[in-house]
Design an enzyme around this catalytic site. Sequence first.
Site, short mmCIF file in Angstrom:
data_model
loop_
_atom_site.label_atom_id
_atom_site.label_comp_id
_atom_site.label_asym_id
_atom_site.label_seq_id
_atom_site.Cartn_x
_atom_site.Cartn_y
_atom_site.Cartn_z
N ASP A 145 0.65 -1.27 0.00
CA ASP A 145 0.03 -0.06 0.06
C ASP A 145 0.83 1.28 -0.05
OD1 ASP A 145 -2.56 -0.91 -0.30
OD2 ASP A 145 -3.35 0.20 1.66
N ASP A 453 -10.78 -6.17 11.67
CA ASP A 453 -10.58 -7.74 11.73
C ASP A 453 -11.60 -8.35 12.79
OD1 ASP A 453 -9.51 -6.17 13.92
OD2 ASP A 453 -7.40 -7.01 13.80
#
Length: 740
Positions: A145, A453
């Site tokens: 990223d 998550d």
Amino acid sequence: MERNGDRFSLFETKTVRTAMRSFLFKLYVSSIALCICLTWVFRLLHFPSKDLLLHRWVWIGSLLADLWFTFYWFITQIIRWNPIYRYTFKDRLSQRYEEDMPRVDIFVCTADPENEPPVMVINTVLSVMAYNYPPEKLSVYLSDDGGAELTFYALLEASRFSNLWLPFCKRYKVEPRSPEAYFRMASQPIDDDQLKAKDWLFIKESYEEMKKKIESAKLQGKISENIRKQHKGFRQWDVVSSPRDHQTIFQILIHGRDPQAVDTEGQPLPTLVYLAREKRPQHPHNFKAGAMNALIRVSSRISNAPIILNVDCDMYSNNSESVRDALCFFLDEKEGHRIAYVQYPQSFDNVTKNDLYAGSLNVIMEVELHGFDANGGICYIGTGCFHRREALLGKKYNNKDSKAEWERTNERKTDENAELLKATCKILASCTYEEKTQWGKEMGIKYGCSGEDIMTGLAIQCQGWGSVYYNPERKGFLGVAPTTLLQSLVQHKRWSEGDFQIFLSRYCPFLHGHKKIPLRLQLSYCLIVLWAVNCLATLYYVVVPSLCLLRGIYLFPKLSSLWVLPFAYIFFASRAYSLGEFICCGGTFLGWWNDQRMWVFKRTTSYFFGLLDNVLKLMGISNSAFVVTAKVAADEEVSRRYEQEMMEFGSHSPMFNILATLSLLNMFSLVWGIRMVIRDFQSKILDLFALQILLCGLLVSISLPMYKGLFFRKDSGRMPSSVTYQSIAFALLACSMAMY
């Protein structure tokens, strides 16, 4: 022993508590619960109705803080009531499925080449490429990223080095299979094994040469033209304007279907793919969750493995059997078809002997998550997790067609024209692909908060799937724990902020999980999603008793009263149990004391700012941002102090202002309390304020490293002078207001 019809199970589940240990635990919990009830009775019977209005308000505050601690303690005991432990049988797995093992896609995510050095990233990549598993069935995807040309170059060098590293690992059964970790731990073989010694030296020199090339390129700040000519993939950076504004960069460095993709012994290599998804300033990129979803889509066109492993770039594989262990759960004939993910613990290899910053999370990983698993399934903690692809894609669990779906997903993708495949993957990783789709909502990793998550794992469980926590004796993954106090506090601030966002969202365990998951599991999630709220009760007991001591307001029973017994029992029994538990998890006494210190530090700073940011976000004042915790090696002075277990304060931070002010406030109050006791010859003051003085003394002893950093240390890790002066002023102001 469990059986599935006529066949033995691939794993078993056990509880480790004997009848006696279970009885003693229940006796401990019951006695603490009884004493808690007695403290409530004391608070209600001794309510200061005729005293000052201020006394009544602080008494009510103490009662509310006690109620919160009781609620959180109750949740903790639900989790610890009957933990379970899993054990696998890989020999049975090999006997049944060795010729028909499913393919596995491995996602490695990195975001910042400054905080996450490329050498560290490729060590993680090499460790998962070298699993003891058929290499033609492994595909490794690196999501960058940061869109860094340096990271791509490092991966290119790693792809070349893998030709040597993978056969070396398999020939000598190397553990761990991260080159950096292996050569740091292993000494050169003795001379009587000359072949291995020669191989060892050659591989080490090859690794050091590769590492030197990457670090040299990093020092230069750019990739030289000679290097750029080595691979056509570098041309994609010719039109990159910035790390936050670029097209999709995609390159298959090793294609598993290429007959020439073999190591030095002629064995096939795993597929290796580099991906930097498209980023544009006007389009939200959703941080790690967005990167994961792009990988899910891109991998579906290349390998489409039914099992996906995701690891953070700093969590190298420490156990070459981890894939086979995980498959023992997925392929079990009786229970495997309903398991959505297998979560490994988050462990670290750089903690000091006494775990200075409580970074090992020992009790959480060794005790609480086993209890979490027993209550209906483990949460997903973002790394070291094997997923079933169909569950990640949002499919609801259906017992009838789950096996058929597995077989369909396990079919290999047919060959596709290389240019067409590249074009398709770039579209799948574009920043506009997800518009008007269910990605991030019903499909893939969930968007909306930095605790993606935990939220994703909860959503999967609410779809009817199960999950498993597997904690083998040899840890599956080892990462890098924070090496400074500020790094640790910032990391926990990010965790607590993101987890509390879940509680405030539609994914609140009690709302989203209602009638979908067991109540015990809903309560278990509260242990995590309510971390931030813990700051309120903790700050109350760190601040108010000290100020009340200065004011002459008592908050606890007299030392001569029998009502002091339940308070004393709760404190000493709970701390003794905590110490025993910590040592049983492999810790030391000093490690436990550091853990208690960090418990106070985190709750008064990290959790406070995590809660504050959520409040500001609800008011529309600020938006949360994902912060990458630095994994780059500290300078020599910082590293030396960390190894010597000296706390690092050499930065300016509001968190340090709070910690320093609180430590000074309690020190001033303790001195004032001792002065009152010395001046009172009849000991009435000691009888009335003994518990408050002891509480101040405890907080002062916890803060000893803070005083050293404020007044006594001369190194660069001391507290900045500006923080010292400001904290002294704040503490004196608070004391003056309380007294006058």
